[in-house]
Design a protein around this motif. Structure first.
Motif, PDB file in Angstrom:
ATOM      1  N   ARG A  45       0.836  -1.209   0.000  1.00 45.64           N
ATOM      2  CA  ARG A  45       0.000   0.000   0.000  1.00 45.64           C
ATOM      3  C   ARG A  45       0.871   1.261   0.000  1.00 45.64           C
ATOM      4  NH1 ARG A  45      -5.436  -0.476   1.582  1.00 45.64           N
ATOM      5  NH2 ARG A  45      -6.078  -2.644   1.715  1.00 45.64           N
ATOM      6  N   ARG A 119       7.522  -6.329  -6.509  1.00 44.65           N
ATOM      7  CA  ARG A 119       7.507  -7.575  -5.720  1.00 44.65           C
ATOM      8  C   ARG A 119       8.919  -7.980  -5.329  1.00 44.65           C
ATOM      9  NH1 ARG A 119       2.599  -8.869  -5.167  1.00 44.65           N
ATOM     10  NH2 ARG A 119       3.248 -10.337  -3.595  1.00 44.65           N
ATOM     11  N   ASP A 141       1.654 -13.926  -0.231  1.00 44.74           N
ATOM     12  CA  ASP A 141       2.628 -14.868  -0.801  1.00 44.74           C
ATOM     13  C   ASP A 141       3.720 -15.205   0.213  1.00 44.74           C
ATOM     14  OD1 ASP A 141       3.787 -12.375  -0.625  1.00 44.74           O
ATOM     15  OD2 ASP A 141       4.833 -12.492  -2.545  1.00 44.74           O
ATOM     16  N   ARG A 190     -10.244  -7.401  -5.935  1.00 46.65           N
ATOM     17  CA  ARG A 190      -8.880  -7.693  -5.472  1.00 46.65           C
ATOM     18  C   ARG A 190      -8.634  -9.196  -5.331  1.00 46.65           C
ATOM     19  NH1 ARG A 190      -6.549  -5.274  -0.720  1.00 46.65           N
ATOM     20  NH2 ARG A 190      -8.583  -4.684   0.065  1.00 46.65           N
ATOM     21  N   ARG A 197      -2.602 -12.714 -10.836  1.00 39.81           N
ATOM     22  CA  ARG A 197      -1.404 -12.039 -11.360  1.00 39.81           C
ATOM     23  C   ARG A 197      -0.345 -13.104 -11.660  1.00 39.81           C
ATOM     24  NH1 ARG A 197      -0.567  -9.744  -5.804  1.00 39.81           N
ATOM     25  NH2 ARG A 197       0.525 -11.441  -4.804  1.00 39.81           N
TER      26      ARG A 197
HETATM   27  O1   DC Z   1      -3.488  -7.077   3.151  1.00 34.43           O
HETATM   28  P1   DC Z   1      -3.961  -5.834   2.389  1.00 34.43           P
HETATM   29  O2   DC Z   1      -5.386  -5.927   1.931  1.00 34.43           O
HETATM   30  O3   DC Z   1      -3.670  -4.586   3.115  1.00 34.43           O
HETATM   31  O4   DC Z   1      -3.043  -5.847   1.051  1.00 34.43           O
HETATM   32  C1   DC Z   1      -3.185  -4.864   0.071  1.00 34.43           C
HETATM   33  C2   DC Z   1      -2.806  -5.422  -1.285  1.00 34.43           C
HETATM   34  O5   DC Z   1      -1.396  -5.644  -1.349  1.00 34.43           O
HETATM   35  C3   DC Z   1      -3.449  -6.724  -1.723  1.00 34.43           C
HETATM   36  O6   DC Z   1      -4.655  -6.520  -2.434  1.00 34.43           O
HETATM   37  C4   DC Z   1      -2.426  -7.361  -2.598  1.00 34.43           C
HETATM   38  C5   DC Z   1      -1.107  -6.767  -2.159  1.00 34.43           C
HETATM   39  N1   DC Z   1      -0.270  -7.700  -1.416  1.00 34.43           N
HETATM   40  C6   DC Z   1       0.522  -8.547  -2.148  1.00 34.43           C
HETATM   41  O7   DC Z   1       0.447  -8.555  -3.373  1.00 34.43           O
HETATM   42  N2   DC Z   1       1.392  -9.368  -1.504  1.00 34.43           N
HETATM   43  C7   DC Z   1       1.476  -9.379  -0.172  1.00 34.43           C
HETATM   44  N3   DC Z   1       2.347 -10.189   0.435  1.00 34.43           N
HETATM   45  C8   DC Z   1       0.649  -8.517   0.596  1.00 34.43           C
HETATM   46  C9   DC Z   1      -0.233  -7.705  -0.061  1.00 34.43           C
END
Ligand code: DC
Length: 243
Positions: A45, A119, A141, A190, A197
């Motif tokens: 975020r 990432r 992940d 989401r 993805r």
């Molecule tokens: O847990 P959250 O809803 O605050 O996470 C926000 C976004 O961040 C979620 O929609 C996908 C991404 N995310 C990610 O891709 N990999 C992670 N380890 C944590 C979050």
């Protein structure tokens, strides 16, 4: 080799769908076990907020090249709020905890978190944070890509409606404006984007324990997680003695 004078510590990876209460249970476990808690969603975020501020064109479209050029400027840190004791997210020294929880960031975070260079950077930082173990990390992940050897992996889920209601209540409680319908739409979108993805999508690790907490109280899920933690710790201790 483990030093037998030190209590053994493990890595706890908590993954699952958005808004299913992962962070509430992860924080409670970290507090009880005296472990470090890391909210990796907050990291994605924070990068999204940076991108919205510095890497979009006039129409508000994300410019991945621009973000990639500036990626090393992004510094993310967590610090506990002095009064509430709750972890606050800092982006380049600014407390962005409130800004990263709003709908604008929620609507763009899947797009930003699908970028391979984002990432890669965040995964490396997260792996550094876990070098000494004693960590509870939640995300999408963690058990599959960040710590595939975590001693305890949990995959949490709940129905989309229950999750939307929880996020709605949370925002209202914080005095932020919210619409239940918009939140539900965002939760469903989401789920889809996070699981489809290309790089490190949301997946249940084959060795993860699954928890559907749709109809569980927070106390019930905390007890469930504490039991799972105790069992994983005992197993790690046994395998350490066998070495
Ligand atoms: O847990 P959250 O809803 O605050 O996470 C926000 C976004 O961040 C979620 O929609 C996908 C991404 N995310 C990610 O891709 N990999 C992670 N380890 C944590 C979050």
């Amino acid at each position: 080799m483990h030093n037998s004078n030190q209590p053994i510590k493990i890595i706890v990876a908590i993954d699952g769908h958005s808004s299913c209460g992962k962070s509430t249970m992860a924080k409670a476990l970290a507090r009880r076990a005296d472990y470090i808690y890391v909210d990796t969603g907050a990291m994605y975020r924070a990068v999204t907020l940076f991108a919205l501020r510095h890497a979009t064109n006039e129409e508000g479209q994300l410019q991945p090249d621009l973000l990639e050029q500036r990626i090393d400027e992004i510094e993310i840190a967590f610090q506990k709020d002095f009064e509430t004791g709750l972890p606050q997210t800092y982006l380049c020294g600014e407390n962005v905890e409130r800004a990263i929880r709003g709908l604008e960031v929620s609507q763009r975070v899947s797009e930003v978190s699908a970028l391979p260079f984002v990432r890669l950077k965040l995964t490396q930082q997260q792996q550094q944070m876990g070098l000494k173990k004693g960590i509870v990390m939640d995300g999408r992940d963690i058990g599959t890509a960040v710590f595939p050897n975590a001693e305890l992996k949990v995959f949490v889920t709940a129905s989309a409606e229950v999750r939307a209601q929880r996020r709605y209540d949370e925002l209202l409680h914080k005095g932020q404006e919210a619409s239940y319908d918009d939140i539900l739409k965002n939760v469903v979108e989401r789920d889809y984007l996070d699981s489809h993805r290309e790089l490190n999508p949301l997946r249940q690790a084959p060795d993860a324990l699954v928890l559907d907490n749709s109809y569980m109280s927070i106390e019930e899920e905390n007890e469930w997680l504490w039991d799972a933690f105790q069992q994983a710790l005992a197993k790690a201790q046994d395998s350490c003695l066998d070495e």
